[in-house]
Design a protein around this motif. Structure first.
Motif, PDB file in Angstrom:
ATOM      1  N   ARG A  73      15.595  -8.341 -38.369  1.00 52.31           N
ATOM      2  CA  ARG A  73      14.470  -7.725 -38.218  1.00 52.31           C
ATOM      3  C   ARG A  73      13.501  -8.577 -37.402  1.00 52.31           C
ATOM      4  N   PRO A  74      13.835  -8.953 -36.319  1.00 53.96           N
ATOM      5  CA  PRO A  74      12.767  -9.864 -35.570  1.00 53.96           C
ATOM      6  C   PRO A  74      11.405  -9.149 -35.197  1.00 53.96           C
ATOM      7  N   ASP A  75      10.305  -9.804 -35.004  1.00 56.43           N
ATOM      8  CA  ASP A  75       9.165  -9.199 -34.516  1.00 56.43           C
ATOM      9  C   ASP A  75       9.291  -8.954 -33.028  1.00 56.43           C
ATOM     10  N   VAL A  76      10.022  -9.746 -32.306  1.00 59.11           N
ATOM     11  CA  VAL A  76      10.139  -9.643 -31.002  1.00 59.11           C
ATOM     12  C   VAL A  76      11.551  -9.957 -30.526  1.00 59.11           C
ATOM     13  N   VAL A  77      12.251  -8.878 -29.543  1.00 61.85           N
ATOM     14  CA  VAL A  77      13.329  -8.841 -29.226  1.00 61.85           C
ATOM     15  C   VAL A  77      13.301  -9.431 -27.449  1.00 61.85           C
ATOM     16  N   HIS A  78      13.596 -10.423 -27.102  1.00 69.06           N
ATOM     17  CA  HIS A  78      13.755 -11.182 -25.860  1.00 69.06           C
ATOM     18  C   HIS A  78      15.021 -11.106 -25.381  1.00 69.06           C
ATOM     19  N   VAL A  79      15.234 -10.165 -24.255  1.00 65.90           N
ATOM     20  CA  VAL A  79      16.800  -9.825 -23.546  1.00 65.90           C
ATOM     21  C   VAL A  79      16.731 -10.716 -22.355  1.00 65.90           C
ATOM     22  N   LEU A  87      19.492  -0.782 -24.112  1.00 71.48           N
ATOM     23  CA  LEU A  87      19.035  -0.639 -25.727  1.00 71.48           C
ATOM     24  C   LEU A  87      17.611  -0.724 -25.906  1.00 71.48           C
ATOM     25  N   PHE A  88      16.857  -0.784 -24.902  1.00 72.43           N
ATOM     26  CA  PHE A  88      15.342  -0.651 -25.116  1.00 72.43           C
ATOM     27  C   PHE A  88      14.875   0.842 -25.770  1.00 72.43           C
ATOM     28  N   PRO A  96       9.953  -3.501 -32.875  1.00 71.18           N
ATOM     29  CA  PRO A  96       9.813  -4.928 -32.203  1.00 71.18           C
ATOM     30  C   PRO A  96       9.082  -5.045 -30.753  1.00 71.18           C
ATOM     31  N   ARG A  97       8.522  -6.024 -30.660  1.00 73.93           N
ATOM     32  CA  ARG A  97       7.866  -5.955 -29.337  1.00 73.93           C
ATOM     33  C   ARG A  97       9.166  -6.473 -28.451  1.00 73.93           C
ATOM     34  N   LEU A  98       9.176  -6.108 -27.236  1.00 70.79           N
ATOM     35  CA  LEU A  98      10.427  -6.059 -26.433  1.00 70.79           C
ATOM     36  C   LEU A  98       9.957  -6.900 -25.158  1.00 70.79           C
ATOM     37  N   VAL A  99      10.593  -7.837 -24.819  1.00 70.02           N
ATOM     38  CA  VAL A  99      10.539  -8.675 -23.722  1.00 70.02           C
ATOM     39  C   VAL A  99      11.924  -8.800 -22.591  1.00 70.02           C
ATOM     40  N   TYR A 100      11.554  -8.477 -21.318  1.00 69.19           N
ATOM     41  CA  TYR A 100      12.623  -8.619 -20.472  1.00 69.19           C
ATOM     42  C   TYR A 100      12.431  -9.752 -19.504  1.00 69.19           C
ATOM     43  N   ASP A 101      13.570 -10.809 -19.432  1.00 65.28           N
ATOM     44  CA  ASP A 101      13.371 -11.878 -18.710  1.00 65.28           C
ATOM     45  C   ASP A 101      14.502 -11.852 -17.710  1.00 65.28           C
ATOM     46  N   MET A 102      13.543 -11.784 -16.356  1.00 72.65           N
ATOM     47  CA  MET A 102      14.332 -11.476 -15.018  1.00 72.65           C
ATOM     48  C   MET A 102      14.668 -12.918 -14.476  1.00 72.65           C
ATOM     49  N   HIS A 103      15.874 -13.129 -14.634  1.00 72.00           N
ATOM     50  CA  HIS A 103      16.571 -14.565 -14.321  1.00 72.00           C
ATOM     51  C   HIS A 103      16.790 -14.601 -12.674  1.00 72.00           C
TER      52      HIS A 103
END
Length: 373
Positions: A73-79, A87-88, A96-103
């Motif tokens: 149950r995280p406050d933020v999911v950072h993928v 999955l968003f 949860p707040r959702l973050v996308y990390d563009m590598h």
């Protein structure tokens, strides 16, 4: 908060060493869900294991991943993988707040995948770009490496931060030499990274073949194409015997010691769709952090650094160009140490994670202050 990848190893430098550790140091409770992780806590980061699956069956991890997130149950999911954007829509209603990390440049990366039939690469790339643009709009924030990546997104999300792949300088500040490598009196060049054609591996072998007996190449990393791996191994065993050493995969914790045992970090990227665009060549900055001179393809994102800091040699991204670069380094070998010192000081002052770490912490503070999208 949970950082998640079904592709990257649990010791991935960008994910674990830089982002997760920095957030833990800032006081956040951080979990990292990654394939093959041994479940324990280290440097304030809780590692959570996901199944290690082949590329074609990674989607089967979705159920277990969602179950782990429900448990945490995280406050933020950072993928950290574009495929996890799928999955968003499922995560959005859970809060949860959702973050996308563009590598990387995702469309261009897909277009260069050797396992996709050539006739399907362009449509696959366009489809991936469309899906990324659509699903990323559900995120509360996006992390990128260079600003040009954001051009592949729409207007949302508005909260964005740039985190170039600069190394954590402290990790490279006291590297011990690998004596069996450092003792070689030939010009010692090193490449550590993905061993693929597009990264210039064949080019390096051709250059070493033509450069004469005064050069040795240390080649570390993973192969992803077994046919190419067999081709390289055969060349190293036959025509390049004694002039190229295959080091295998080197754990991130050991990379500084191998780099410090060489004189020149080699970044021979080819002008593919991915590398014709501005990027941050992580391996360049890691080599500079160890005090190595640089031999680098003259491509966006690399040229301004090498030329501006006078820390190496820029060459056309061809066999002829890199061969000329090796010969120029051989002819001016007495200047290599000074190039390395300039590069090291540049990383310490301008291109280290320590210089930009605050951006991530500030991004998370703003992210948590906002209501989820």
């Amino acid at each position: 908060m949970a950082h998640v990848s079904v592709v990257h190893r649990p010791d991935d430098p960008r994910i674990f060493e830089r982002e997760c550790r920095s957030l833990a140091d800032a006081g956040y409770a951080v979990s990292l869900l990654a394939p093959g992780a041994e479940e324990h806590e280290t440097h304030g980061v809780r590692l959570v294991s996901l199944p290690r699956r082949p590329r074609a069956t990674r989607w089967l991890s979705a159920g277990q991943l969602l179950a782990q997130l429900h448990r945490l149950r995280p406050d933020v999911v950072h993928v950290h993988d574009p495929e996890l954007l799928t999955l968003f829509p499922l995560l959005r209603p859970l809060g949860p707040r959702l973050v996308y990390d563009m590598h990387e440049y995702v469309g261009q990366a897909v277009a260069g995948k050797h396992y996709i039939p050539a006739s399907l690469r362009r449509p696959a790339a366009w489809g991936t770009l469309f899906a990324q643009r659509t699903l990323a709009s559900l995120a509360d924030g996006v992390v990128g490496v260079v600003p040009e990546q954001f051009e592949q997104l729409g207007a949302r999300p508005r909260l964005r931060v740039l985190l170039p792949n600069y190394p954590r300088f402290a990790r490279f500040s006291h590297a011990a030499l690998r004596t069996e490598l450092a003792a070689d009196d030939r010009l010692r060049l090193i490449y550590i990274g993905s061993l693929t054609r597009s990264r210039g591996v064949s080019l390096m072998l051709d250059v070493v073949r033509d450069a004469g007996e005064g050069v040795v190449l240390y080649l570390g990393g993973d192969f992803y194409d077994p046919v190419f791996a067999a081709e390289v191994s055969q060349r190293v065993a036959e025509e390049l015997r004694g002039r190229v050493r295959l080091l295998g995969r080197i754990p991130p914790s050991e990379v500084p010691h191998y780099l410090a045992s060489a004189e020149v970090v080699w970044v021979p990227s080819l002008p593919t769709g991915q590398y014709r665009r501005p990027t941050v060549a992580t391996k360049l900055f890691e080599g500079m952090a160890c005090g190595l001179a640089a031999l680098v393809s003259d491509l966006p994102g690399r040229a301004p650094v090498v030329a501006g800091e006078r820390c190496g040699v820029l060459v056309p991204p061809t066999v002829e160009g890199h061969l000329a670069g090796v010969r120029s380094l051989l002819a001016a070998r007495s200047e290599i140490a000074a190039m390395g010192r300039r590069g090291r000081e540049a990383v310490r002052g301008r291109y280290s994670w320590e210089v930009i770490e605050h951006r991530l912490v500030d991004f998370y503070a703003e992210l948590r202050a906002r209501r989820p999208a």
